[in-house]
Write an enzyme that holds these catalytic residues in place. Sequence first.
Site, short mmCIF file in Angstrom:
data_model
loop_
_atom_site.label_atom_id
_atom_site.label_comp_id
_atom_site.label_asym_id
_atom_site.label_seq_id
_atom_site.Cartn_x
_atom_site.Cartn_y
_atom_site.Cartn_z
CG ASP A 27 -26.72 1.45 13.48
OD1 ASP A 27 -26.60 0.81 14.54
OD2 ASP A 27 -26.00 1.23 12.47
CB SER A 67 -7.90 4.78 8.48
OG SER A 67 -6.89 4.07 9.14
CD GLU A 117 -4.31 -0.20 10.17
OE1 GLU A 117 -4.54 -1.37 9.85
OE2 GLU A 117 -3.25 0.18 10.68
CE1 TYR A 150 -11.42 1.11 10.95
CE2 TYR A 150 -9.13 1.16 10.26
CZ TYR A 150 -10.24 1.80 10.74
OH TYR A 150 -10.20 3.16 11.00
CE LYS A 186 -12.54 4.04 8.96
NZ LYS A 186 -13.50 5.12 9.18
#
Length: 321
Positions: free
Chosen positions: A56, A123, A125, A147, A151
């Site tokens: 993880d 990204s 974004e 988010y 990023k």
Amino acid sequence: MKKALITGITGQDGSYLAEFLLNKGYQVYGLKRRSATVNNENIRHIQDKIQFVSGDLQDVTSLINAVKAADPDEVYNLAAQSFVADSWLQPIFTGQVTALGVTNMLEAVRIVKPDAHFYQASSSEMFGKVLETPQNELTPFYPRSPYGASKMYGHWITVNYRESFNMHTCSGILFNHESPRRGIEFVTRKITDAVARIKLGLQDELRLGNLDAKRDWGFAGDYVKAMWLMLQQNDPDDYVIATGETHTIKEFVEIAFKHVGLDWQDYVVQDSKFFRPAEVDLLLGDPAKAKNKLGWQPEVTFEQLVIMMVESDVKRLENTK
Ligand code: NAP
Ligand code: F7E
């Protein structure tokens, strides 16, 4: 035989990248979280060829063990909490995985295999409320969600590991890319799944949020090739990967319904539930650097992408009916 470790192997991009690398003769290792239910839909067809390692992004010990087990030439860090809408509902978790998770992965590589080439899934974004159009590698960032902000951290920490430790780390600033394996909550797949259901009489309306947002949409299968190309260069660098075309959500909807002979206006209902606290209104990438330096360009057009996704959902639902 070259070895690659992919985080996010069960996701859309992980599955296409694994296929791509297997075809190139790589030994592919995939980092996979333990889950109470099986989550292998995207990779079922190749799972016997992948070496899975349990881990993880929040658990650096598991990442160190994964890098030890794979001893990789290349590491592709694709894992993330990747759904923008949920990043407002789980802002801290998103930061822990999508931002700090990148440092965890970089640390594991720095400690165990510092000469491995490293790819970070950045990204568009990060451009958010865009400061120039089209967006390129030099466009300043203005993220509009937890988010996007996460990023941006992941992007800069990747650049910093390159400059601080002389590691071969690359950041791919990828604009939206889709496929029949796209998660069902993202707008493109939500639309094509609904179009197929409506066509087959399984659903009677499609509830959507903002139809006016514009995205630069490409095909995921084309985009994973760009990731690989970045890691084959002598000098690590950052690249915008995009088509150079932008379309509204409405255009996507129109083409998808039209392909099955329906008029979208008879089925689409706007629902405030799907509007976001802050929107990214316009994304349009300039992929010139990737074209010139990597020789990369997209092959699937916007219309081909919409039709590919609609046809895949129709076929899938017909088979389960
Ligand atoms: P996706 O389908 O949502 O896949 C995300 C992957 O990350 C899944 O395999 C997921 O595993 C894994 N993951 C999530 N949290 C994790 C954790 N804590 N530890 C380990 N694994 C974890 O995303 P995608 O569309 O393939 O995108 C790949 C990457 O590119 C993501 O980082 C995304 O943010 C970024 N990106 C995507 C786009 C796009 O348009 N698709 C554009 C730019 C950047 P489970 O199956 O266990 O949930
Ligand atoms: O939204 C609008 C929504 O969730 C696209 C991720 O892969 O690409 C993706 O992020 C647009 C937005 O993707 C609905 O408001 C309208 O303007 O498909 P999306 P995204 O937010 O662009 C980037 C590059 C990533 O990095 C991310 O990981 O569509 N929209 N109605 C809707 N969106 C959704 N999901 N659902 C709707 O009902």
